[in-house]
Design an enzyme around this catalytic site. Structure first.
Site, PDB file in Angstrom:
ATOM      1  N   ASN A 150       9.198   1.709   9.062  1.00  0.00           N
ATOM      2  CA  ASN A 150      10.439   1.250   9.305  1.00  0.00           C
ATOM      3  C   ASN A 150      11.654   1.930   8.805  1.00  0.00           C
ATOM      4  O   ASN A 150      12.369   2.255   9.014  1.00  0.00           O
ATOM      5  CB  ASN A 150      10.752  -0.656   8.609  1.00  0.00           C
ATOM      6  N   LYS A 173       1.198  10.964   3.828  1.00  0.00           N
ATOM      7  CA  LYS A 173       0.669  10.468   5.302  1.00  0.00           C
ATOM      8  C   LYS A 173       1.880   9.695   6.044  1.00  0.00           C
ATOM      9  O   LYS A 173       2.399   8.366   5.381  1.00  0.00           O
ATOM     10  CB  LYS A 173      -0.112   9.489   5.497  1.00  0.00           C
ATOM     11  N   PRO A 174       2.263  10.579   6.694  1.00  0.00           N
ATOM     12  CA  PRO A 174       3.741   9.567   7.631  1.00  0.00           C
ATOM     13  C   PRO A 174       2.846   8.417   8.911  1.00  0.00           C
ATOM     14  O   PRO A 174       1.538   8.925   9.282  1.00  0.00           O
ATOM     15  CB  PRO A 174       4.636  10.004   8.349  1.00  0.00           C
ATOM     16  N   ALA A 175       3.586   7.155   8.883  1.00  0.00           N
ATOM     17  CA  ALA A 175       3.015   6.120  10.208  1.00  0.00           C
ATOM     18  C   ALA A 175       3.157   6.761  11.169  1.00  0.00           C
ATOM     19  O   ALA A 175       3.849   8.267  11.620  1.00  0.00           O
ATOM     20  CB  ALA A 175       4.172   5.145  10.322  1.00  0.00           C
ATOM     21  N   GLY A 226       3.446  -1.080   3.117  1.00  0.00           N
ATOM     22  CA  GLY A 226       2.867  -1.548   4.633  1.00  0.00           C
ATOM     23  C   GLY A 226       2.480  -2.483   4.599  1.00  0.00           C
ATOM     24  O   GLY A 226       2.631  -3.627   3.907  1.00  0.00           O
ATOM     25  N   SER A 227       1.440  -3.340   5.060  1.00  0.00           N
ATOM     26  CA  SER A 227       0.743  -4.365   5.654  1.00  0.00           C
ATOM     27  C   SER A 227       0.093  -4.306   4.124  1.00  0.00           C
ATOM     28  O   SER A 227      -0.901  -3.552   3.928  1.00  0.00           O
ATOM     29  CB  SER A 227       0.006  -4.542   6.606  1.00  0.00           C
ATOM     30  N   GLU A 248       3.505  -1.594  -2.373  1.00  0.00           N
ATOM     31  CA  GLU A 248       4.073  -2.328  -2.132  1.00  0.00           C
ATOM     32  C   GLU A 248       3.769  -3.143  -0.729  1.00  0.00           C
ATOM     33  O   GLU A 248       3.744  -1.640   0.795  1.00  0.00           O
ATOM     34  CB  GLU A 248       5.329  -1.729  -1.908  1.00  0.00           C
ATOM     35  N   LEU A 249       3.765  -4.314  -0.740  1.00  0.00           N
ATOM     36  CA  LEU A 249       3.063  -4.610   1.037  1.00  0.00           C
ATOM     37  C   LEU A 249       3.730  -5.717   1.620  1.00  0.00           C
ATOM     38  O   LEU A 249       5.480  -5.905   1.607  1.00  0.00           O
ATOM     39  CB  LEU A 249       2.045  -5.883   0.704  1.00  0.00           C
ATOM     40  N   CYS A 282      10.495  -5.166   4.755  1.00  0.00           N
ATOM     41  CA  CYS A 282       9.431  -5.928   4.454  1.00  0.00           C
ATOM     42  C   CYS A 282      10.232  -7.140   3.208  1.00  0.00           C
ATOM     43  O   CYS A 282      10.079  -8.260   2.546  1.00  0.00           O
ATOM     44  CB  CYS A 282       8.417  -4.838   3.357  1.00  0.00           C
ATOM     45  N   GLU A 383       4.096 -12.243   7.529  1.00  0.00           N
ATOM     46  CA  GLU A 383       5.367 -12.273   7.485  1.00  0.00           C
ATOM     47  C   GLU A 383       6.333 -12.012   9.152  1.00  0.00           C
ATOM     48  O   GLU A 383       5.429 -10.939  10.166  1.00  0.00           O
ATOM     49  CB  GLU A 383       5.210 -10.865   7.528  1.00  0.00           C
TER      50      GLU A 383
END
Length: 481
Positions: A150, A173-175, A226-227, A248-249, A282, A383
């Site tokens: 995001n 490590k990118p998405a 992420g999630s 950080e979720l 988020c 979420e």
């Protein structure tokens, strides 16, 4: 094809595998990147470990100067990077430029802190002879930074900035869907003089590359955004080796609008806070609790503003007074939000506004506002990672605070009021890592940010984040008699 950056070299995946990068506005393949494996992660960690002594041994001012050279290179190529981000992520160009600015500001912030790391002096009892103690700060070592789709640049910067300032080396490590701008930024830092191996990037799938990095014995620090579900997996992998971890979720940030609020300002804050980046944030405003006295005024203003959004490709401007909203980043998340909306409506929620989209291509979801959703519906309990907003009437602050806390998440929150007692109660009682007062939800580099409950552990941003990349070591100096 873009390539991995490992040990200062642009390389292909050792397996030869590739992954497409798709423009979410057109569904066209814009590039391919290597489909890295655990073997590539191993090579990147080895490169980072090999570069650690040189980088950590540099004078802090020299580290800062090298960081600033990289920042200047990124700034010089800002338009190019922002357009690349639009094509892979989907956000409008203005939002991509804003994200790039946030990345640059954050990296500058940590470059400034590189030479300001402080330890401590402590006088000690003389029972074993005259002595004193020192607390010195040392880099943790090789760090893994796992970044979501995001805000790929901003959320990379919150990890890479303090890591480099503290003398650590990093593997990013990118998405899978947004690797291109990240690779370009890393290349520019390397070209600007960052030593080989200090900043590495490995593209690939999370269960392969991400898990290999988290479980690697030479990785001592893991930073993930992420999630919640993936965050749990990371904690499981990192736990046996007692790695230093921050995750950080997800969030379901509540907003409380009180009867004395500047309603127009609250409407503006909620509108941007929910629908910026197509709602994929988020810390977005995800549940709004409005006092009965100002509910109708708030809803009228909100719908008027939300109706200005026009869906389309992020590289094209909407004609004023319309505002461009890009696509969601993937069909998966678009379909998830659609399913959450359908479930809420099936249980009695009313759609009070929904935008239009008639195109055949692209992962677009129109901005949508609902009211009357049951508080145990998916749009509240999960979420909601897209441009869908539930709004609720409340009778008093007690009810608003109770509903705000009725969530497994606790990332951000806000209250709109001039009443100092209500502000105090919100700050003390809302179960969240951050509370904004009369302001939209924005992550400041100057303040620590993170969550409680299922929204994670640890903090990014602020000087506090630097501490997560440093080890405190006690030293006793004796023999002074």
């Amino acid at each position: 094809m873009a390539q991995l950056l490992v040990g200062g070299e642009r390389v292909s995946a050792k397996s030869g595998g590739e992954m497409p990068v798709v423009n979410p506005a057109t569904e066209e393949v814009i590039d391919t990147v290597p489909k890295g494996t655990a073997e590539d992660a191993e090579a990147a960690v080895a490169a980072a470990k090999g570069a650690l002594a040189e980088w950590s041994g540099k004078d802090p001012d020299e580290r800062a100067a090298i960081m600033r050279a990289g920042i200047a290179a990124v700034k010089e190529r800002g338009r190019e990077i922002a357009e690349l981000l639009v094509r892979e992520q989907g956000k409008p160009l203005s939002e991509a430029m804003g994200e790039l600015h946030h990345f640059i500001h954050g990296m500058d912030f940590y470059a400034d802190l590189a030479s300001k790391i402080r330890g401590a002096y402590a006088p000690l009892p003389s029972s074993l002879g005259r002595s004193y103690g020192m607390v010195i700060k040392r880099p943790v070592g090789v760090c893994a930074a796992i970044v979501p789709f995001n805000f790929p640049l901003t959320l990379m910067g919150t990890k890479v900035g303090p890591a480099l300032a503290g003398g650590n080396t990093v593997v990013v490590k990118p998405a899978e869907t947004t690797p291109l701008a990240t690779l370009r930024v890393a290349e520019l830092f390397a070209e600007a003089g960052l030593p080989a191996g200090v900043f590495n990037v490995v593209t690939g799938e999370g269960p392969e590359v991400g898990e290999a990095l988290v479980a690697h014995p030479d990785v001592r620090r893991v930073a993930f955004t992420g999630s919640t579900e993936v965050g749990r997996r990371i904690m499981e992998l990192a736990g046996p080796r007692f790695k230093r971890v921050s995750v950080e979720l997800g969030g379901s940030d509540p907003v409380i609008v009180c009867p004395d609020a500047d309603v127009d300002a609250a409407v503006k804050g909620v509108n941007i806070g929910r629908f910026f980046n197509a709602g994929q944030a988020c810390l977005a405003a995800k549940r709004v609790y409005v006092f009965e006295e100002v509910y109708d005024e708030f809803m009228e203003g909100l719908i008027r503003r939300v109706s200005r959004y026009e869906l389309g490709d992020g590289l094209t401007k909407a004609e004023k007074p319309k505002i461009r909203m890009g696509p969601m980043n993937s069909a998966r998340y678009r379909d998830q939000v659609s399913s959450q909306l359908e479930e809420a409506v099936s249980r009695g929620a009313e759609v009070v506004y929904q935008g239009e989209w008639s195109g055949e291509k692209g992962y677009f979801f129109p901005p949508t506002v609902i009211e009357g959703a049951p508080h145990d519906s998916r749009v509240v309990r999960e979420e909601t990672f897209g441009p869908l907003l539930p709004v609720f009437r409340v009778g008093d602050l007690d009810e608003a605070l109770r509903l705000a806390n009725d969530s497994r998440y606790g990332l951000g929150s806000s209250i709109w009021t001039r009443n100092i007692r209500w502000i105090h109660r919100a700050a003390q009682e809302i179960e969240a890592g951050m509370t904004w007062v009369n302001q939209l939800h924005y992550g400041y580099d100057e303040l620590p940010f993170g969550g409680v409950k299922d929204s994670g552990v640890g903090r990014e941003h602020g000087p506090e984040a630097l501490e997560y990349y440093l080890e405190s070591k006690s030293v006793v100096i004796g023999g002074l008699d």
